[in-house]
Design a protein around this motif. Sequence first.
Motif, short mmCIF file in Angstrom:
data_model
loop_
_atom_site.label_atom_id
_atom_site.label_comp_id
_atom_site.label_asym_id
_atom_site.label_seq_id
_atom_site.Cartn_x
_atom_site.Cartn_y
_atom_site.Cartn_z
N ILE A 255 48.59 50.18 72.84
CA ILE A 255 49.00 50.79 74.33
C ILE A 255 50.33 51.61 73.50
O ILE A 255 50.85 50.88 73.56
CB ILE A 255 49.59 50.26 75.26
N GLU A 257 53.10 52.85 75.37
CA GLU A 257 53.87 53.82 76.93
C GLU A 257 54.72 54.46 77.18
O GLU A 257 55.89 54.75 75.93
CB GLU A 257 55.11 52.13 76.89
N HIS A 294 44.92 53.20 74.75
CA HIS A 294 45.63 53.94 75.59
C HIS A 294 47.34 54.12 76.51
O HIS A 294 47.93 54.04 74.79
CB HIS A 294 45.47 52.40 76.70
N GLU A 296 50.39 54.40 78.75
CA GLU A 296 50.93 53.28 80.17
C GLU A 296 52.23 54.03 80.54
O GLU A 296 52.78 55.00 80.07
CB GLU A 296 51.34 51.91 79.99
N ILE A 344 46.27 53.73 82.09
CA ILE A 344 47.15 52.78 82.88
C ILE A 344 48.47 52.83 83.46
O ILE A 344 49.45 53.93 83.12
CB ILE A 344 47.64 51.45 81.51
N ASP A 346 51.81 51.67 85.31
CA ASP A 346 52.85 51.25 86.29
C ASP A 346 52.99 50.65 87.75
O ASP A 346 53.45 52.31 88.00
CB ASP A 346 54.15 51.26 85.41
N ARG A 414 50.06 47.74 85.80
CA ARG A 414 50.52 46.68 84.93
C ARG A 414 51.63 46.88 85.96
O ARG A 414 52.67 47.58 86.45
CB ARG A 414 51.64 48.21 84.01
#
Length: 738
Positions: A255, A257, A294, A296, A344, A346, A414
């Motif tokens: 991932i 981020e 992914h 995020e 994804i 948050d 998440r």
Amino acid sequence: MGQKKKQSSIALDRQIDLLVRGDHGDPFALLGPHLEEENGIVVRCFQPGAAQVSVIDRQGEVLADLTQLHTAGFFAGAIGTSERVPYKLRVSWPSHIADIEDPYRFPPTLGDLDVHLLVEGTHLHLYERLGAHFIELDGVPGVSFAVWAPNARRVSVVGNFNEWDGRRNPMRKIINAGVWQIFLPEIRAGELYKYEIKSSDGRLLPLKADPLAFQAEPPPRTASIIHGLPDFDWNDSAWMSTREAAGSRSAPISIYECHLPSWARVVEEGNRYLTYDELSDRLIPYVQQMGFTHVELLPISEYPFDGSWGYQPIAAYAPTSRLGPPEAFARFIDRCHNAGLGVILDWVPGHFPTDAHGLPYFDGTHLYEHEDPRLGMHQDWNTLIYNYGRREVANYLLANALFWLKRYHIDGLRVDAVASMLYLDYSRKPGQWLPNRYGGNENLEATAFIRRLNELVYANAPGAITIAEESTAWPAVSRPTYLGGLGFGYKWNMGWMHDTLRYIGKDPIHRAWHHHDLTFGLLYAFSENFILPISHDEVVHGKGSLLGRMPGDQWQRFANLRAYLGFMFTHPGKKLLFMGCEFGQEREWNHDAGLDWHLLSDPNHHGLQNLVRDLNHCYRDVPALHQNDCEPHGFQWIDGGDYERCMLSFLRRGHNPEEVAITVCNFTPIPHVQSRIGVPFPGYYVERINTDSAFYGGTNIGNGGGIASEPVPWHGHPHSLNLTVPPLGTLVLAREVG
């Protein structure tokens, strides 16, 4: 009879007075068409500033000229029929005449089933009924507004369309549900609006943004924008049909981020943000090329304060307008999927900010939050905590989770700050919290909410995953609810992160006494479905950048980081890396500026970026490195106790037991020549990764691309490799099969 008429007139005058003062809690009982015994249908309206009002039929013929009963602009009159007919109001203003629809002639837009589900707190499509929606009633297009404010005396929708005058469009209260509703004809997309709310004791509250707005003004402006439900022509059916495999426990999950507003900026244009479309053009190809599976996103629900990074959302159903409209955000997701990237989000159900235009004290009571600050206030963040025990509040949050997954095709949530939700005494001293009914510190209502959340996500959004940011020893966070777990798919391994970062930040001369920081995580590595996170929280608030934590001179700093990332990407658990860490951002992350992309002109930074790309591809291409990330039989120490040399070695196994990968780490600046490592099978072991490769900025000490095993028993295995292990380096070797 005369007395009765007089009383009726007095009652009417009282109601009119309440209306013109903006204090009438049941406007539909007064305004619009009403059947009277003597007069037939009487139409009443409130048009402040109008000189005259007439009622006209659909062909424009005048049915009645209304009489002004109050100088503030209240008009009424009989239209000469006992049957309700569709009509319009012809309003004569000082400057013009306009034919308008009367909002108070239209019926409620919420049906009995909606009311039942709202009261029950089980309306999973809440966002299809509350908020502002484009509909057509009686052949008339307009917008239906609905908002939950059960304790308010009066609620009005206000905007430019009614001069922000709360007296003009007071709403109907659906008493059973505590919802206020009105249909306003001929309102257009893009109009600004808020709710004007009077509390039960008559206080006028600050104007409130719509809790279910689908678009909001970019801060510092605070109005909601009439947008309607996201309606996007998706082109990601191929991804959606296969995404379940991409998020499974046996899949490679790596991932990236990302905080979208600070990934990159357009400095020459006032340091402005990249738009969602510009990010689609630049970010998506970059993440794809780097080999991540992914991306995020730090929270994108509209938020007022840039410094919260999105973790204090105020419009939970609206993607931030800082970067563009909702359609552009949907395009971004669609393009991620078409590039083979999962998204994804948050998600922040743990708290909300105290901004007056948001949820706090919404209807004059503590509606969304607990009244008692020992339950309702986050002292660390000066935010408010949702009252999970109120079914309407839980419904609001649960529907929001499904909204992002279903309407925007988000692949995972998440969940932020889960520990703060689970514990009543989170970051509180004795006397600052209230125990549960059993005397414990567990938040039973939040726990029930979390379990319900996960059950709903996995039942209603096939292929989507949930991830817990949870830093305590709460058991079975990522185990199914039917086994007593919380039901998350994955959990961040915060303990591993803190232990290993503490280790790698020490000078190599001291590491031998802290070897357990590297190995302790394996004692619990398979108790949960773990993700190994190097997150945004580790590169802010004085902690320095990831590269900045590394000791030694420039060569050692980069070599340390390369070796650490090699260890991370081969350790059991899925992976997460915050933006900028992949190329060695030197300074702490600053949400007000883009990343320092110019550093890539330095071979050290560019080499680190090359390494992360290759680690991602190695992690994805070698089944032994990901298939059993969450299974104990996928890992075995070769030698985890060589603390004096600051070395460790382990093997990873995939579904095919003969497909093994070997990791050897040397966390000293001294190369180890002829270092024998036991292996279970004979054969040739390809050096898939050598973090000391010159291609990554290293000294190129290694094993020439691979090495054959020897029939020399070692470390309890029948065969061994006689390796050269580079200084401050990690080797990843995979056995050739077939």
